[in-house]
Design a protein around this motif. Sequence first.
Motif, PDB file in Angstrom:
ATOM      1  N   GLU A 116      45.720  21.584  35.699  1.00 15.08           N
ATOM      2  CA  GLU A 116      46.986  22.255  35.516  1.00 15.08           C
ATOM      3  C   GLU A 116      47.426  22.980  36.292  1.00 15.08           C
ATOM      4  O   GLU A 116      47.104  24.422  36.857  1.00 15.08           O
ATOM      5  CB  GLU A 116      47.208  23.358  33.635  1.00 15.08           C
ATOM      6  N   ALA A 117      48.705  22.510  36.352  1.00 14.18           N
ATOM      7  CA  ALA A 117      50.088  23.780  37.469  1.00 14.18           C
ATOM      8  C   ALA A 117      50.397  24.055  37.008  1.00 14.18           C
ATOM      9  O   ALA A 117      51.122  23.944  35.428  1.00 14.18           O
ATOM     10  CB  ALA A 117      51.454  21.469  38.799  1.00 14.18           C
ATOM     11  N   VAL A 118      50.440  25.735  37.794  1.00 12.95           N
ATOM     12  CA  VAL A 118      51.043  26.355  37.306  1.00 12.95           C
ATOM     13  C   VAL A 118      51.682  27.477  38.419  1.00 12.95           C
ATOM     14  O   VAL A 118      50.604  28.016  39.272  1.00 12.95           O
ATOM     15  CB  VAL A 118      49.965  27.464  36.493  1.00 12.95           C
ATOM     16  N   ASP A 119      53.023  28.052  37.937  1.00  9.33           N
ATOM     17  CA  ASP A 119      53.644  28.686  38.947  1.00  9.33           C
ATOM     18  C   ASP A 119      53.674  30.794  39.090  1.00  9.33           C
ATOM     19  O   ASP A 119      53.767  31.023  37.574  1.00  9.33           O
ATOM     20  CB  ASP A 119      55.202  28.246  38.722  1.00  9.33           C
ATOM     21  N   ASP A 120      53.289  30.998  40.170  1.00 10.52           N
ATOM     22  CA  ASP A 120      53.460  32.437  40.317  1.00 10.52           C
ATOM     23  C   ASP A 120      54.630  32.409  41.548  1.00 10.52           C
ATOM     24  O   ASP A 120      54.501  32.438  42.279  1.00 10.52           O
ATOM     25  CB  ASP A 120      52.251  33.471  40.944  1.00 10.52           C
ATOM     26  N   GLY A 121      55.261  33.175  41.235  1.00 10.52           N
ATOM     27  CA  GLY A 121      56.901  32.911  42.237  1.00 10.52           C
ATOM     28  C   GLY A 121      56.584  31.769  42.884  1.00 10.52           C
ATOM     29  O   GLY A 121      56.946  30.690  41.905  1.00 10.52           O
ATOM     30  N   ASP A 122      57.132  31.238  43.983  1.00 16.17           N
ATOM     31  CA  ASP A 122      57.152  30.548  44.340  1.00 16.17           C
ATOM     32  C   ASP A 122      55.560  29.123  45.175  1.00 16.17           C
ATOM     33  O   ASP A 122      56.722  28.216  45.177  1.00 16.17           O
ATOM     34  CB  ASP A 122      58.368  30.872  46.158  1.00 16.17           C
ATOM     35  N   LEU A 123      54.840  30.116  44.671  1.00 18.61           N
ATOM     36  CA  LEU A 123      53.839  29.291  45.031  1.00 18.61           C
ATOM     37  C   LEU A 123      52.798  28.537  43.319  1.00 18.61           C
ATOM     38  O   LEU A 123      53.405  29.480  42.201  1.00 18.61           O
ATOM     39  CB  LEU A 123      52.116  30.397  45.785  1.00 18.61           C
ATOM     40  N   ARG A 124      52.870  27.077  43.684  1.00 17.25           N
ATOM     41  CA  ARG A 124      52.391  26.609  42.398  1.00 17.25           C
ATOM     42  C   ARG A 124      51.057  26.346  42.533  1.00 17.25           C
ATOM     43  O   ARG A 124      50.098  25.953  43.837  1.00 17.25           O
ATOM     44  CB  ARG A 124      52.821  25.394  42.173  1.00 17.25           C
ATOM     45  N   PHE A 125      50.059  27.058  41.582  1.00 14.93           N
ATOM     46  CA  PHE A 125      48.291  26.446  42.202  1.00 14.93           C
ATOM     47  C   PHE A 125      48.304  25.666  40.441  1.00 14.93           C
ATOM     48  O   PHE A 125      48.696  25.398  40.234  1.00 14.93           O
ATOM     49  CB  PHE A 125      48.051  27.651  41.691  1.00 14.93           C
ATOM     50  N   VAL A 126      46.913  24.551  41.324  1.00 13.73           N
ATOM     51  CA  VAL A 126      46.181  23.843  40.743  1.00 13.73           C
ATOM     52  C   VAL A 126      45.064  24.240  40.779  1.00 13.73           C
ATOM     53  O   VAL A 126      44.451  23.974  42.413  1.00 13.73           O
ATOM     54  CB  VAL A 126      46.535  22.365  40.841  1.00 13.73           C
ATOM     55  N   VAL A 127      43.809  24.843  40.129  1.00 16.91           N
ATOM     56  CA  VAL A 127      42.362  24.483  40.743  1.00 16.91           C
ATOM     57  C   VAL A 127      42.058  23.373  39.896  1.00 16.91           C
ATOM     58  O   VAL A 127      41.543  22.711  39.156  1.00 16.91           O
ATOM     59  CB  VAL A 127      41.881  26.292  39.078  1.00 16.91           C
ATOM     60  N   ARG A 128      41.223  22.633  41.001  1.00 17.91           N
ATOM     61  CA  ARG A 128      40.711  21.238  40.694  1.00 17.91           C
ATOM     62  C   ARG A 128      38.856  21.621  40.032  1.00 17.91           C
ATOM     63  O   ARG A 128      38.635  20.269  39.402  1.00 17.91           O
ATOM     64  CB  ARG A 128      40.393  20.533  41.838  1.00 17.91           C
ATOM     65  N   GLY A 129      38.804  22.288  40.429  1.00 14.54           N
ATOM     66  CA  GLY A 129      36.736  22.617  40.005  1.00 14.54           C
ATOM     67  C   GLY A 129      36.869  23.826  40.383  1.00 14.54           C
ATOM     68  O   GLY A 129      36.799  24.485  41.208  1.00 14.54           O
ATOM     69  N   ALA A 130      35.494  24.141  39.937  1.00 12.36           N
ATOM     70  CA  ALA A 130      34.460  25.390  40.609  1.00 12.36           C
ATOM     71  C   ALA A 130      33.176  24.730  40.609  1.00 12.36           C
ATOM     72  O   ALA A 130      32.825  24.215  39.450  1.00 12.36           O
ATOM     73  CB  ALA A 130      34.841  26.120  39.260  1.00 12.36           C
ATOM     74  N   HIS A 131      32.386  25.825  41.083  1.00 10.09           N
ATOM     75  CA  HIS A 131      30.806  24.806  41.012  1.00 10.09           C
ATOM     76  C   HIS A 131      30.170  26.377  41.209  1.00 10.09           C
ATOM     77  O   HIS A 131      30.555  27.079  42.105  1.00 10.09           O
ATOM     78  CB  HIS A 131      30.225  24.005  41.634  1.00 10.09           C
ATOM     79  N   CYS A 132      28.927  26.573  41.067  1.00  9.43           N
ATOM     80  CA  CYS A 132      28.218  28.195  41.380  1.00  9.43           C
ATOM     81  C   CYS A 132      26.922  27.228  42.297  1.00  9.43           C
ATOM     82  O   CYS A 132      26.109  26.452  41.749  1.00  9.43           O
ATOM     83  CB  CYS A 132      27.978  29.021  40.247  1.00  9.43           C
ATOM     84  N   GLY A 133      25.558  28.399  42.357  1.00  8.83           N
ATOM     85  CA  GLY A 133      24.536  28.140  42.482  1.00  8.83           C
ATOM     86  C   GLY A 133      24.151  27.252  44.574  1.00  8.83           C
ATOM     87  O   GLY A 133      22.986  27.580  44.464  1.00  8.83           O
ATOM     88  N   ILE A 134      25.624  27.856  44.958  1.00  6.66           N
ATOM     89  CA  ILE A 134      25.275  28.276  46.441  1.00  6.66           C
ATOM     90  C   ILE A 134      24.478  29.391  47.216  1.00  6.66           C
ATOM     91  O   ILE A 134      25.124  30.273  46.715  1.00  6.66           O
ATOM     92  CB  ILE A 134      26.446  27.835  47.187  1.00  6.66           C
ATOM     93  N   ASP A 135      23.513  28.936  48.267  1.00  7.01           N
ATOM     94  CA  ASP A 135      22.793  30.312  48.729  1.00  7.01           C
ATOM     95  C   ASP A 135      23.386  30.828  49.527  1.00  7.01           C
ATOM     96  O   ASP A 135      22.890  31.499  50.436  1.00  7.01           O
ATOM     97  CB  ASP A 135      21.409  29.958  48.766  1.00  7.01           C
ATOM     98  N   GLN A 136      23.548  29.613  50.381  1.00  7.25           N
ATOM     99  CA  GLN A 136      24.452  30.067  52.300  1.00  7.25           C
ATOM    100  C   GLN A 136      25.579  28.856  52.400  1.00  7.25           C
ATOM    101  O   GLN A 136      25.743  28.026  51.891  1.00  7.25           O
ATOM    102  CB  GLN A 136      23.457  30.119  52.968  1.00  7.25           C
ATOM    103  N   VAL A 137      26.699  29.716  52.995  1.00  5.49           N
ATOM    104  CA  VAL A 137      27.752  28.663  53.891  1.00  5.49           C
ATOM    105  C   VAL A 137      27.493  28.734  55.136  1.00  5.49           C
ATOM    106  O   VAL A 137      26.864  29.401  56.065  1.00  5.49           O
ATOM    107  CB  VAL A 137      29.164  29.179  53.451  1.00  5.49           C
TER     108      VAL A 137
END
Length: 199
Positions: A66-87
Motif C-alpha cells: 500500500e502506497a503511503v506518504d510521509d512528506g514528499d516521500l511515498r513508501f511501498v513495502v513490498r515484503g519482508a522475511h527473516c532468518g538470514i544468518d549472514q549478508v
Amino acid sequence: MDNVNNKSLLWHFSINSRAVDPHVKLWIGWGLLMLSLLMGTVMIDLIRTGAELLTTIHPVPARLNEAVDDGDLRFVVRGAHCGIDQVGTANLGQRARGEFCFVELSILNSGTAARLFDATGQKAFDAAGATFLADGAAGLYADDRNRSLLETIGPGRRVRGTLVFDVPDASHLDAVVLHGSAGSPGVRIALGWVASGDG
C-alpha cells in the motif's frame, strides 16, 4: 494633633514614592522584559516538544503493498522475511548477532526538490513492542549491487532497496516505521507477524 501628623506622614510617603530612582525603574523594566522573553521561550519549547511527541507517537498506518506518504516521500513495502544468518560473502560480509530480517521497499519522491532517505533512521517493531534500528552496514552487503537507497532521490524518481534489521533469533516482526525526514510523523506499515524463514 495626631490627625495633622498622619497627614504629614502620608504626604511625605507620597512624595517619596513618586521620587523613585530612575535607575531602579530601569532595572525593574529590564527585569520584566527579560522575564517575558524567558516565559515566551519556555512556551515555544513546550509547544515544540509536544508536537514532536505527537508526531512520534502517531505515525500514519498502512499495509504491505500500500502506497503511503510521509512528506514528499511515498513508501511501498513490498515484503519482508527473516532468518538470514549472514549478508555479503564469507570473506567480505557481516554475520547477524541474532538473525537478519529484510524489508524490501520502494520510495517515490513526489515533491519538487531532491531528497535523501536516511536508511539508518528507520525502525522495526516485534509483536512485543521491542524496537530495532536498521543496520546500515548490513544493508550495504544485502544490497551490494543496488546503492539507490544511499543516493539522492530526484523529483519524480522511484528507487528500490532493502532495509536490514538485526533481531534476536525467532523474533516476529510486526511492523516497520519509516520516516521521510527527521521529526516527521512517519508511516507504520503492518508486516503481519514476519517470522524466521517467512518471505
